[in-house]
Design a protein around this motif. Structure first.
Motif, PDB file in Angstrom:
ATOM      1  N   ALA A  95     -23.798 -65.881 -36.653  1.00  0.00           N
ATOM      2  CA  ALA A  95     -24.972 -64.999 -36.715  1.00  0.00           C
ATOM      3  C   ALA A  95     -24.890 -63.895 -35.664  1.00  0.00           C
ATOM      4  O   ALA A  95     -25.383 -62.782 -35.880  1.00  0.00           O
ATOM      5  CB  ALA A  95     -26.247 -65.811 -36.528  1.00  0.00           C
ATOM      6  N   THR A 105     -30.608 -63.039 -40.806  1.00  0.00           N
ATOM      7  CA  THR A 105     -31.276 -64.015 -39.942  1.00  0.00           C
ATOM      8  C   THR A 105     -32.462 -63.392 -39.213  1.00  0.00           C
ATOM      9  O   THR A 105     -33.549 -63.976 -39.132  1.00  0.00           O
ATOM     10  CB  THR A 105     -30.281 -64.586 -38.917  1.00  0.00           C
ATOM     11  OG1 THR A 105     -29.175 -65.183 -39.609  1.00  0.00           O
ATOM     12  CG2 THR A 105     -30.937 -65.639 -38.030  1.00  0.00           C
ATOM     13  N   LEU A 263     -31.415 -65.870 -33.262  1.00  0.00           N
ATOM     14  CA  LEU A 263     -29.991 -66.028 -33.573  1.00  0.00           C
ATOM     15  C   LEU A 263     -29.404 -67.317 -33.020  1.00  0.00           C
ATOM     16  O   LEU A 263     -28.460 -67.849 -33.596  1.00  0.00           O
ATOM     17  CB  LEU A 263     -29.210 -64.826 -33.039  1.00  0.00           C
ATOM     18  CG  LEU A 263     -29.526 -63.493 -33.722  1.00  0.00           C
ATOM     19  CD1 LEU A 263     -28.850 -62.337 -33.008  1.00  0.00           C
ATOM     20  CD2 LEU A 263     -29.113 -63.526 -35.189  1.00  0.00           C
TER      21      LEU A 263
END
Length: 416
Positions: A95, A105, A263
């Motif tokens: 991510a 995300t 994240l």
């Protein structure tokens, strides 16, 4: 503690850990050299996780695996999971390094980001732009220093870029540190495609480095670039650490902390880019699970009077560094040195530069009689000057006056 460091050749973290009396083993790309006396293992490509899995049994027993290199973040997470060690997971590392996953995300967490589409060829750009609206921004899924990132205005401009080979161009790396990753690949050479992104009419671009221990932000260092990065490529740029009470600094630090939480929590440094469009809206541009590049870490450590290597060593070994958070200066600026291609004919000595009003420290990497070093993307190799501004409202003129006072002269290249 014995620490495995994944490194592309900048030994900052290795030296920091050695100074803190830890044992260090490095994993580096084949053909690169480790610090003397350090056990070295090599890898052909950071993203070959199968090769890393096969390599893992031959690595020594370690208590931590760390990196501050963008290219090696997923590889470090993969090795941690194989060893059952704490730290950023592969999911979180992905991510932080795959801009498509990152934006999906962040959007799912309710954070403002540019809309995007993943495509695999230039012929798909127009279709994506039909959804997002012209112009669009094209960029790699994984990259740094704005490499292979550019605006496509319309269909005609797209054709011009295709005809010029913009989607097939592989980046040249004068640093020699990027060959074991994908950041030099052309857009068409990217195995998982590239991004077509909603174009934001960016008026200002900010950064924020977060020093985080187990998900808790110990120190936020917000700042501002003199201009949006895509507008300052190859130009004489400067970065400024803003005072924490500055209204924009507070907003930037808050948005950066929310992005890092979305994240993946970790112990380490998170570098965020925050964009402000001409309507005044703030957007998360991107976030990396590593310190900011250029002079941003130096700005942080000087502004807040902490030992950067000791801090990085502590975070790499999951220790909480002692960070005060009280700024030493109202603001602090790193003025990047740029010069046209050619041979340097005059450069002042460091003492002369540091005697100029407001100058704290100078690092000029220009030598009379030698060519101006070539940068890559937003990375400049010619040096920088740390400067304490008199007033943020007059900073542009102050920097212009400082550059004039440096009196750097270059004999331009000639074509026969």
């Amino acid at each position: 503690m014995h620490v495995l460091v994944l490194s592309t050749g900048n030994p900052l973290l290795e030296n920091a850990l050695l100074t803190a009396v830890h044992t260090v083993t490095v994993l580096q790309p084949a053909g690169t050299a480790a610090l003397p006396g350090i056990e070295q293992h090599t890898v052909e490509h950071w993203d070959d996780l199968d090769a890393l899995t096969a390599l893992e049994p031959g690595l020594p027993d370690v208590a931590a695996i760390a990196t501050i290199d963008e290219q090696a973040i997923v590889a470090a997470a993969h090795l941690r999971q194989l060893r059952g060690l704490p730290g950023l997971t592969v999911e979180a590392a992905t991510a932080y390094t795959d801009k498509a996953v990152m934006k999906t995300t962040l959007a799912a967490a309710g954070l403002p980001v540019a809309r995007h589409r993943v495509v695999h060829h230039a012929r798909e750009v127009a279709s994506a732009a039909g959804e997002l609206g012209w112009p669009v921004l094209v960029k790699p899924r994984g990259g740094l220093a704005t490499l292979n990132t550019f605006v496509v205005r319309d269909r005609e401009h797209l054709k011009e870029l295709v005809d010029a080979g913009a989607f097939d161009a592989r980046i040249t790396d004068p640093t020699g540190r990027l060959t074991a990753g994908h950041v030099l690949d052309s857009l068409h050479g990217a195995r998982d495609g590239f991004l077509v992104e909603q174009f934001l009419d960016v008026e200002a671009e900010f950064f924020c480095d977060l020093y985080v221990h187990r998900g808790t932000v110990l120190l936020a260092v917000p700042g501002r670039y003199n201009a949006p990065l895509l507008q300052s490529l190859g130009a004489a740029s400067f970065d400024t650490a803003l005072p924490p009470q500055h209204p924009e600094a507070r907003q930037v630090a808050d948005l950066a902390a929310r992005a890092a939480a979305a994240l993946g929590a970790q112990s380490g440094v998170v570098h965020c880019e925050i964009l402000r469009d001409r309507t005044g809206g703030l957007f998360v541009g991107e976030a990396g699970a590593r310190p900011g590049g250029g002079s941003i870490t130096e700005l942080a450590s000087v502004m807040y009077a902490f030992d950067l290597p000791a801090t990085l060593a502590a975070l790499a070994t999951d220790q909480a560094p002692d960070l005060d958070g009280t700024p030493r200066f109202p603001a602090l600026t790193a003025v990047m040195i740029t010069a046209p291609a050619g041979t340097v004919t005059h450069v002042p000595d460091r003492d002369t530069i540091e005697a100029l009003p407001g100058v704290l420290h100078a690092d000029i990497r220009l030598t009379v009689g030698q060519p101006v070093p070539t940068g890559i993307g937003t990375m400049t190799l010619a040096g920088r000057v740390l400067y304490v501004p008199d007033d943020l409202d007059t900073l542009d003129q102050e920097v212009a006056d400082l550059r004039a006072a440096l009196d750097i002269r270059v004999e331009p290249l000639t074509t026969d």
